[in-house]
Design an enzyme around this catalytic site. Structure first.
Site, short mmCIF file in Angstrom:
data_model
loop_
_atom_site.label_atom_id
_atom_site.label_comp_id
_atom_site.label_asym_id
_atom_site.label_seq_id
_atom_site.Cartn_x
_atom_site.Cartn_y
_atom_site.Cartn_z
CG ASP A 371 -2.02 -0.97 1.17
OD1 ASP A 371 -2.29 -1.45 0.06
OD2 ASP A 371 -2.62 -1.28 2.22
CG ASP A 675 -4.88 0.21 5.49
OD1 ASP A 675 -5.60 -0.26 4.58
OD2 ASP A 675 -4.50 1.39 5.51
CG ASP A 679 -6.59 -3.96 2.03
OD1 ASP A 679 -6.81 -3.92 0.80
OD2 ASP A 679 -6.27 -2.99 2.71
#
Length: 1006
Positions: A371, A675, A679
């Protein structure tokens, strides 16, 4: 915790009992006086929570009455019980029986000194078992501490009217707990408030469909269930710990941890080594027996039955001892020690390992899908630029540069306040902290910069309806009743690419809505593009005024009606600086053969700019693509693109999942960061999932293998180093053990056949000491090396790579041949070199001493696997290795000088000691010479077409865990198929045989 729940406690538990109809529960709640009656009985307030006065007494009275939010753990196994279990091993029992028979015969033949040999063997067995058990006991304690840390999470509660974050173990009955999307509920409670909250109760009830929670629906919220829809809710805690439904279930489970893939890989190799040892032992026994019979038949030995029985018994003891030495129970022990040591040290490097296999798997990672926000960047969002009413603000960090009119400012600040769940909280240290999305805090801080208090504004304007933010929607909408007038205001905040198509107006400085002109939409899009090219993330604030709310029967139609004909209020250009340590960390990954890919929901221009700053994009061949485009590619083209892909922008969780799956099909070992709740599929699909310790949801943490405590990409690189270090540590130990096994068995075999006594040159007690050196001591010394940057100077090892490399085989054969030649030379000619009588105790002491010292010098050689010339490099940085070397040398000196008849040794002179050390030290010279020759070429692991062996191992582990959960606790978990398996299982059970809440939840979920 009260041992026996009273009537009142049981009454609250009845509200959450599984299998009871909702109608019955609602009737019971009504009988208690409703939610207000329950709160009053629990001594709490629905808005302000438990009175602050109780905090001064640490809630002693409340916890005595209702219990603590903890599940009792299985009592730790005592050191004594581990010693007893070690003594229960069949091989050692056989050795002890033979030693007892030897003791009886020895005393019968020679009452004065005949007891020594049998007693020495028994004492040596106890010593070996005690040291191994002590080491296992220490490792179990370390694992327990790590599990306590892993399961300890922070929960948001209201106490005394203040928002606070407390440990999950500190939650009390009567607490008002905040629940949000992605949370796993920590206790049983009653719903108080929230919008469209739905919980996944499949882990508790088996119901696959998310169940809505509300005052007019089902207000009973169960511990261990997940909030999968909605958000911004609160619940009143009624049952904690073993009184909660999840606690009742967890307290019944006690599942051992599974083997890691590396331990599974070692099974076959260990069995082969054990078979080699047992075959050699059988050959020795048969050969010596035949030799003895031949001597008696030829008349070279008197046919004295007692003497013959005693000699055969010695042959049996020697053979069993060789089996003990040859069976490599130290292999799984070395894995366990290395993993335990790595887990402890990785925590120092901000990697909280939830699953053991993640340590070793990370060493083979070939790609990292990371990310952007908070991982590659600092996650300290600041609004740098803005656009409103056709004007661009070049600097929004200074209040005097923002010319808002009062009418416009009122709408602007309200839009920021109501569309946010971020808030100020007080942590355990009593400090104020910002809880919530950093993006939301960027807007809140801008509002504060202009003199507003957005949290107070939010509290003063109750929301009529809310559509929470999700990764799929990329926006959040809140409906409020305007204080003046009879109309409603619909505020939406989110990604411009989602909201701009829904906009038809924009807000002027005077607070009026103006219809888009011919070029307005294009002008706004140009501003978004301009912001993105400078690395700014864009966020759009919109508003719409309506007289009446649309019907909410059809959720999809309701959303569509609310979020249409919106007016643009503000366009924020938010900057999140790249972490200064990220570009060097990315460079290290690329040097190590690990490809870094960035997956983000940002605009593609913003994503590419950040990727360039990080060093992820370096050439024109590196591909940047948007998630929707990637999603629509045919599978063949997607596979081609995926290998060159470096940036995926505007990515949805599904896009991320597809990318991970495609990379795995290309035979990559994939690490993924995440997070958010959405996900979780990608984290679960990956080989190693990294969740965020600071910003990650509970669901993402549950799906991950490692938690990044600082949300920092640089910590992932450290995890890769530790993963490679684990694998190298096992290979070092394996190289050392193979050498000792080969030399010990062959020396015993050749020596026993060729000497006049028909006994092995190394006595049983001496072989047990060697076993202690090569198993427990060597495992401690070689499995606790710290990783170095040089580990990143080579490509990752392949999933199907052999544990033993060509370089290792070369080292094993070189050292084994040298040691065997030296020891046989000393056995046959050492009496001349050392000036002692041939085959006397002094002569055999020199043989034993040189053999042990050769292993100590080879232990130093084994520190380096890949042809490094300097085997002493960094040796003093490993205090455990130095300590083991000192301990072993001192113990060897004591055994030789003071062991006497007990260890079949006699004191050596200083000159003889120096000669022993000098001969053994030649092993360092041999190692140096061997490394001067060209190294064998190893095959470099590269991602290829899919080979699903890795997935099969994970599937096998999951299936085993599910089956194991339904077995009775008194049933054997593993069928013993060999002596080696028995020893290894004993080690694993001692070290890993305790349950962890996370593993139990995984089993329940499966």
């Amino acid at each position: 915790m009260s041992a026996t729940p009273n009537k009142e406690e049981t009454q609250y538990e009845d509200l959450f009992t599984l299998g009871v109809e909702l109608k019955t529960k609602m009737a019971l709640l009504e009988k208690m006086g409703g939610i207000e009656g329950v709160a009053k009985a629990l001594g709490t307030h629905l808005k302000t929570g438990i009175p602050a006065e109780e905090e001064k007494t640490d809630f002693v009275a409340r916890r005595t009455k209702y219990g603590k939010n903890e599940i009792p753990k299985p009592p730790p196994r005592s050191l004594f019980s581990m010693v007893l279990e070690g003594l229960g091993d069949k091989t050692l029992i056989m050795l002890c029986i033979a030693a007892c028979v030897s003791l009886v015969l020895g005393v019968w033949e020679n009452p004065k000194s005949g007891w020594i040999e049998g007693t020495a063997i028994l004492v040596a067995v106890c010593l070996v078992v005690s040291v191994s058990a002590g080491n296992d006991w220490q490792k179990e304690r370390q694992f327990r501490k790590l599990n306590d840390k892993k399961n300890n999470k922070l929960v948001k509660v209201v106490r005394g009217g203040e928002n606070k974050q407390v440990s999950v173990y500190a939650v009390n009955v009567g607490d008002v707990v905040a629940v949000e999307l992605g949370d796993i509920l920590c206790a049983d409670g009653i719903f108080l408030s929230g919008f469209d909250i739905k919980c996944d109760e499949s882990t508790m009830t088996g119901e696959p469909k998310p169940l809505p929670k509300g005052l007019d629906q089902d207000p009973f919220m169960l511990s261990s269930t997940k909030v999968v829809e909605g958000g911004m809710g609160k619940m009143l805690v009624c049952c904690v710990g073993v009184h909660a439904q999840a606690g009742k279930t967890l307290s019944l489970l006690n599942q051992p941890s599974d083997d890691t893939p590396l331990q599974i890989k070692l099974e076959g190799l260990a069995d082969q080594i054990a078979k080699f040892g047992m075959t050699a032992a059988a050959l020795i026994l048969v050969s010596l027996s035949v030799k003895l019979g031949f001597y008696v038949w030829m008349g070279w030995q008197a046919p004295d039955t007692t003497v013959i029985v005693h000699q055969v018994l010695k042959f049996i003891i020697t053979s069993i001892t060789i089996v003990v030495v040859a069976v490599p129970e130290g292999l799984p022990l070395a894995v366990t020690i290395s993993l335990a040591y790595s887990m402890t040290k990785m925590l120092r490097d901000n990697n909280l390992v939830r699953h053991l296999d993640a340590c070793e798997t990370m060493g083979g990672a070939t790609t990292i899908c990371s990310d952007k926000t908070g991982t590659l960047t600092l996650n300290k969002m600041t609004v740098m630029k803005g656009w409103f009413a056709g004007k661009t603000l070049e600097d929004t960090t200074k209040p005097d540069k923002i010319p808002f009119t009062p009418v416009y400012a009122d709408i602007f600040h309200t839009a920021i306040a109501v569309n946010s769940t971020a808030r100020t909280s007080i942590n355990a240290q009593g400090e104020k902290t910002q809880v919530g999305s950093p993006t939301e805090w960027a807007l809140l801080n801008l509002s504060r910069l202009l003199g507003q208090e957005p949290e107070k504004t939010r509290a003063s304007i109750p929301a009529v309806a809310a559509l929470p933010f999700s990764s799929a929607r990329k926006r959040m909408t809140t409906v409020i009743k305007m204080p003046k007038g009879d109309h409603y205001a619909i505020f939406s905040t989110g990604a411009p690419d989602v909201l701009l198509p829904r906009c038809t107006h924009y807000l002027t400085e005077n607070g009026e809505m103006v219809l888009f002109g011919d070029t307005t939409r294009k002008d706004i899009q140009d501003v978004i593009t301009a912001f993105a090219k400078t690395g700014l993330r864009t966020l759009m604030l919109t508003v719409r005024m309506i007289k009446e709310l649309p019907p909410s029967n059809d959720r999809a139609e309701y959303e569509k009606e609310l979020e249409t004909n919106l007016g643009v209020v503000f366009l924020a250009g938010i900057k999140d600086p790249v972490r200064p340590e990220v570009p060097p960390a990315v460079a290290k990954c690329q040097r190590a053969g690990i490809i870094v890919r960035m997956v983000t929901g940002d605009n593609i221009e913003t994503a590419k700019q950040i990727a360039r700053e990080c060093g992820i994009i370096q050439s024109e061949d590196d591909v940047a693509i948007e998630g929707p485009v990637y999603r629509e590619l045919p599978p063949d083209k997607r596979r081609i693109i995926s290998d060159k892909l470096r940036v995926m922008a505007r990515s949805s969780p599904q896009d991320k999942f597809v990318l991970v799956k495609t990379l795995k099909d290309l035979d990559h070992v994939v690490a993924v960061t995440g997070d958010g709740t959405n996900d979780a599929p990608a984290l679960k699909e990956s080989n190693i999932g990294f969740s965020m310790g600071i910003t990650g949801t509970e669901v993402s943490k549950e799906a991950s293998a490692i938690i990044l405590m600082d949300d920092n990409f640089a910590s992932i690189v450290k995890a890769a180093m530790w993963g490679r270090n684990v694998y190298d540590s096992i290979r070092k130990f394996l190289q050392f053990q193979l050498t000792v096994n080969m030399v010990a068995v062959l020396l015993a075999f050749i020596g026993a056949l060729t000497n006049s006594h028909g006994e092995a040159p190394l006595k049983p007690v001496q072989l047990l000491w060697v076993n202690l050196i090569m198993d427990t001591m060597a495992a401690l010394a070689l499995a606790t090396e710290e990783p170095s940057e040089t580990l990143l100077d080579r490509p990752p090892y392949g999933k199907n790579d052999s544990l033993i490399t060509k370089m290792m085989w070369r080292n094993v054969f070189a050292q084994g041949t040298f040691q065997l030649c030296i020891n046989l030379g000393v056995l046959y000619y050492g009496h001349i070199l050392f000036g002692v009588e041939c085959e006397s105790v002094a002569h055999l002491t020199c043989v034993f001493n040189i053999f042990v010292l050769c292993q100590l010098f080879n232990e130093i050689n084994s520190r380096k696997l890949n042809g490094e010339i300097n085997v002493f490099a960094g040796i003093f940085r490993n205090s455990v290795f130095v300590g083991v070397m000192i301990f072993t040398n001192v113990m060897q000196f004591i055994i030789v000088q003071f062991g006497g008849n007990f260890t079949s040794t006699t004191p050596l002179s200083l000159h003889q000691w120096m000669m022993c050390y000098g001969i053994a030290a030649l092993g360092l010279v041999v190692s140096f010479i061997v490394k001067l020759f060209p190294a064998p070429v190893e095959a470099v692991a590269k991602p290829q077409e899919p080979k699903n062996h890795w997935g099969k191992i994970r599937d096998l582990k999951t299936k085993s865990a599910v089956v194991g959960a339904f077995k009775k606790t008194d049933e054997p978990q593993v069928k013993l198929t060999s002596l080696a398996s028995a020893l290894r299982r004993s080690k694993r059970h001692m070290v890993l045989g305790f349950s962890a809440a996370d593993d139990e939840r995984t089993v329940a979920k499966s």
